[in-house]
Design a protein around this motif. Structure first.
Motif, short mmCIF file in Angstrom:
data_model
loop_
_atom_site.label_atom_id
_atom_site.label_comp_id
_atom_site.label_asym_id
_atom_site.label_seq_id
_atom_site.Cartn_x
_atom_site.Cartn_y
_atom_site.Cartn_z
N PRO A 55 0.82 -1.21 0.00
CA PRO A 55 0.00 0.00 0.00
C PRO A 55 0.86 1.27 0.00
O PRO A 55 2.05 1.24 0.36
N GLU A 56 0.26 2.39 -0.37
CA GLU A 56 0.99 3.66 -0.46
C GLU A 56 1.69 4.02 0.83
O GLU A 56 2.80 4.55 0.82
N LYS A 57 1.07 3.73 1.94
CA LYS A 57 1.63 4.07 3.25
C LYS A 57 3.02 3.47 3.45
O LYS A 57 3.89 4.07 4.09
N ASP A 58 3.27 2.29 2.87
CA ASP A 58 4.56 1.62 3.07
C ASP A 58 5.72 2.38 2.44
O ASP A 58 6.87 2.21 2.83
N PHE A 59 5.44 3.21 1.45
CA PHE A 59 6.48 3.99 0.78
C PHE A 59 6.70 5.34 1.46
O PHE A 59 7.62 6.06 1.09
N GLU A 60 5.88 5.67 2.47
CA GLU A 60 5.86 7.03 3.02
C GLU A 60 5.89 7.04 4.54
O GLU A 60 5.22 7.86 5.19
N MET A 61 6.66 6.16 5.15
CA MET A 61 6.64 6.04 6.61
C MET A 61 7.15 7.29 7.32
O MET A 61 6.61 7.71 8.34
N SER A 104 7.72 5.98 -5.42
CA SER A 104 6.35 6.05 -4.91
C SER A 104 5.54 4.86 -5.44
O SER A 104 5.98 4.14 -6.35
N TYR A 105 4.35 4.69 -4.87
CA TYR A 105 3.44 3.67 -5.41
C TYR A 105 3.16 3.94 -6.88
O TYR A 105 3.13 3.00 -7.69
N GLU A 110 3.29 1.31 -9.94
CA GLU A 110 1.98 0.76 -10.32
C GLU A 110 1.99 0.04 -11.66
O GLU A 110 1.49 -1.09 -11.76
N PRO A 111 2.56 0.60 -12.74
CA PRO A 111 2.53 -0.16 -14.00
C PRO A 111 3.35 -1.45 -13.94
O PRO A 111 3.02 -2.42 -14.64
N TYR A 112 4.38 -1.46 -13.11
CA TYR A 112 5.20 -2.68 -12.99
C TYR A 112 4.52 -3.71 -12.09
O TYR A 112 4.70 -4.92 -12.29
N TYR A 113 3.72 -3.24 -11.13
CA TYR A 113 2.88 -4.18 -10.38
C TYR A 113 1.92 -4.89 -11.33
O TYR A 113 1.74 -6.12 -11.26
N ALA A 114 1.28 -4.14 -12.21
CA ALA A 114 0.34 -4.75 -13.16
C ALA A 114 1.05 -5.74 -14.06
O ALA A 114 0.53 -6.85 -14.34
#
Length: 573
Positions: free
Chosen positions: A123-129, A142-143, A147-151
């Motif tokens: 989730p986005e929060k994990d990149f922004e602790m 960032s997320y 995102e395109p590489y997750y897909a």
């Protein structure tokens, strides 16, 4: 030293020549998910690639036998994939003994050979602790960057799922396959969670809910971890073979002992590897990618010390080996006065991220997982009732083991035949388990170092893992226990027995030892995963992660590997 070259290689699963290739664009060390995906992506784009893997190539036709090996009485997970205790020697010096060889597989496919197959996005929060909570550090990505590489990773691995997790950010594309339906026991958990206002959702799985990518749909062996006999669950040997089809070359049982470095050019010139026959070879390449896991990536850099890098290659920051992270697990195992349908499938189908985004930690993030393989297997129940299996513990580490199975007392008669069958029926199939994956924070004192007092089969210092979960994880675990026990109390069933279980040494999600960052004085690699210090040396895998939240890392390993391959193709090679 034997320095003969084999320019052509052999395009098959196991290249028994094990001699180096010449004129190679990229040498990748490690044939797990990171190395396999980078190899396939680059070879598909026309680059010459060689993969060096310390472990064996495993024939897919051997998997049913490996399943049977695990299912036999007394079968151990680490025996399934031929752990070599001398080659894979290690030590542990932290507060928690880190059982490295129960968590990894050295072989073509890496730890995806025995993993569970859950593939959530971070989730986005994990990149922004640091930005959100003032703890740890933010990622330099960032997320949205991933995102395109997750897909793409979801398509490459083959993920069955649906976009019903309220915490995971937007999916621009649907999952490749529909999700697996909830299990029988999930219905009990979901009903209890609804009473408490806890939202549940499906689990994205890297296993086929229908035929996909030439592999069958799941056929329900139920032994997903440590072995899927059908191949429906993704393992990285799939992409190793695809890379070979595109011209990449694999050398298995090629243990890389160090990287040679030319200080005048600021480049790695060769990977020095040793074969089972004792031959020592030099593999040269234009670019090098370390993809051997968080422990071995750090170890290899530390072993490659030189006058230019006396504390280890690419280690001017002193961060190599530091910030080791793992996911502790806590939970409950219990027994109900009714069937729960455990062991019908070997993977999770329902979970909850309700507690993933705290207002202000501690406690930190945790996610709830509802088990489908809690309690002992039929064979263990039978042996318990026969009085021949005394120690049934470590439920979450091995769900076939439980202290709740009421083993035969010494003064009870030995039972056989129909009496034994009735007893097994009375004691089997009514277990349940709820666990929580716990967020750790990076700590420079949790680290991988070299143990100069102990050597492996090649005479090199073994890696020492110092792992001590901090107060942040402990407070998070206590909150998780409170929530889980509230769910148990809300179950619409009679709870006959229940106990807490904790696994502080982690789930096998080792991360963080070559962390990513923009400041060369505090990190090892930049956002493109190139080491700050060495021009042609890259690192791929969870060792580059800055934080790991409370989510399995494999999909993020895959996404960052695919991003690295694109960078190498478009800007380097």
């Amino acid at each position: 030293m034997n320095s003969s070259l084999n320019p052509g290689g052999v395009n098959k699963l196991t290249d028994t020549t094990r001699t180096p290739s010449s004129k190679t664009d990229v040498c990748i060390i490690g044939a797990g998910p990171a190395g396999a995906l980078v190899a396939h992506s680059l070879s598909q784009r026309g680059h010459s690639v060689i993969l060096l893997e310390a472990g064996k190539s495993f024939e897919s036709t051997d998997r049913p036998e490996r399943m049977e090996r695990f299912l036999r009485p007394g079968g151990e997970r680490r025996s399934v994939w031929d752990v070599d205790e001398e080659r894979d020697a290690f030590s542990s010096s932290g507060r928690e003994r880190y059982t490295l060889n129960t968590k990894r597989v050295k072989g073509v496919g890496g730890s995806t050979l025995h993993w569970g197959g859950r593939v959530e996005r971070f989730p986005e929060k994990d990149f922004e602790m640091e930005t959100r909570y003032g703890v740890a550090s933010d990622w330099p990505l960032s997320y949205d960057d991933l995102e395109p590489y997750y897909a793409l990773a979801e398509r490459e691995l083959g993920v069955a799922g649906t976009d019903d997790n309220p915490v995971t950010p937007r999916h621009e594309e649907p999952y490749p396959m529909e999700p697996f339906p909830p299990s029988y026991s999930d219905e009990l958990f979901v009903e209890a969670c609804e009473k408490l206002g806890i939202e549940t959702h499906s689990v994205p799985n890297a296993r086929n809910s229908r035929g996909y990518d030439g592999r069958s749909s799941c056929v329900g062996y139920g032994t997903c971890s440590p072995v899927c006999p059908s191949g429906a669950k993704y393992s990285a040997d799939v992409h190793v073979e695809k890379a070979q089809d595109e011209g990449a070359r694999l050398i298995d049982q090629a243990a890389v002992r160090r990287l040679e470095y030319d200080s005048s050019a600021n480049r790695v010139t060769a990977a020095l590897y040793q074969t089972p026959e004792g031959d020592l070879y030099r593999q040269e390449a234009r670019q090098f990618v370390l993809a051997a896991g968080a422990v071995e990536n750090a170890r290899l850099l530390l072993l490659s010390r030189s006058d230019a890098f006396p504390n280890g290659l690419a280690n001017s920051s002193g961060a190599v080996g530091r910030y080791f992270m793992e996911h502790p697990y806590v939970g409950v195992i219990g027994r109900l006065a009714q069937s729960t349908g455990q062991h019908r499938i070997g993977f999770g189908t329902t979970e909850s991220y309700q507690f993933y985004e705290p207002e202000g930690p501690p406690p930190g993030s945790f996610k709830l997982e509802f088990e489908n393989e809690a309690g002992p297997k039929v064979i263990d129940i039978a042996l318990q009732q026969r009085g021949t299996l005394a120690d049934l513990s470590n439920v979450l580490a091995d769900p076939s083991r439980s202290t709740l199975a009421e083993p035969l007392k010494n003064d009870q008669p030995v039972i056989w035949g129909d009496e034994l069958l009735d007893s097994v029926r009375d004691h089997y199939g009514n277990y349940f388990g709820i666990s929580a994956e716990i967020e750790p924070l990076p700590d420079p004192n949790n680290r991988v170092t070299l143990n100069d007092d102990q050597t492996d089969a090649f005479g090199d210092p073994v890696p020492d893992v110092s792992w001590s979960p901090g107060s942040y994880s402990k407070r998070t675990a206590e909150r998780a226990f409170d929530v889980i026990e509230e769910i148990v109390d809300a179950l619409d069933a009679t709870v006959e027995a229940v106990e807490r279980v904790s696994f502080w040494d982690g789930a096998g999600h080792s991360s963080g030892t070559t962390r990513m960052g923009t400041d060369p004085s505090e990190s090892v690699v930049n956002p493109n995963l190139r080491t700050h210090d060495v021009e042609n040396l890259y690192v791929s895998g969870a060792s580059t992660f800055v934080t790991i939240g409370a989510t399995q890392p494999t999909l993020t390993i895959a996404a960052t590997a695919l991003r690295l391959a694109e960078h190498l193709d478009s800007e380097v090679l």
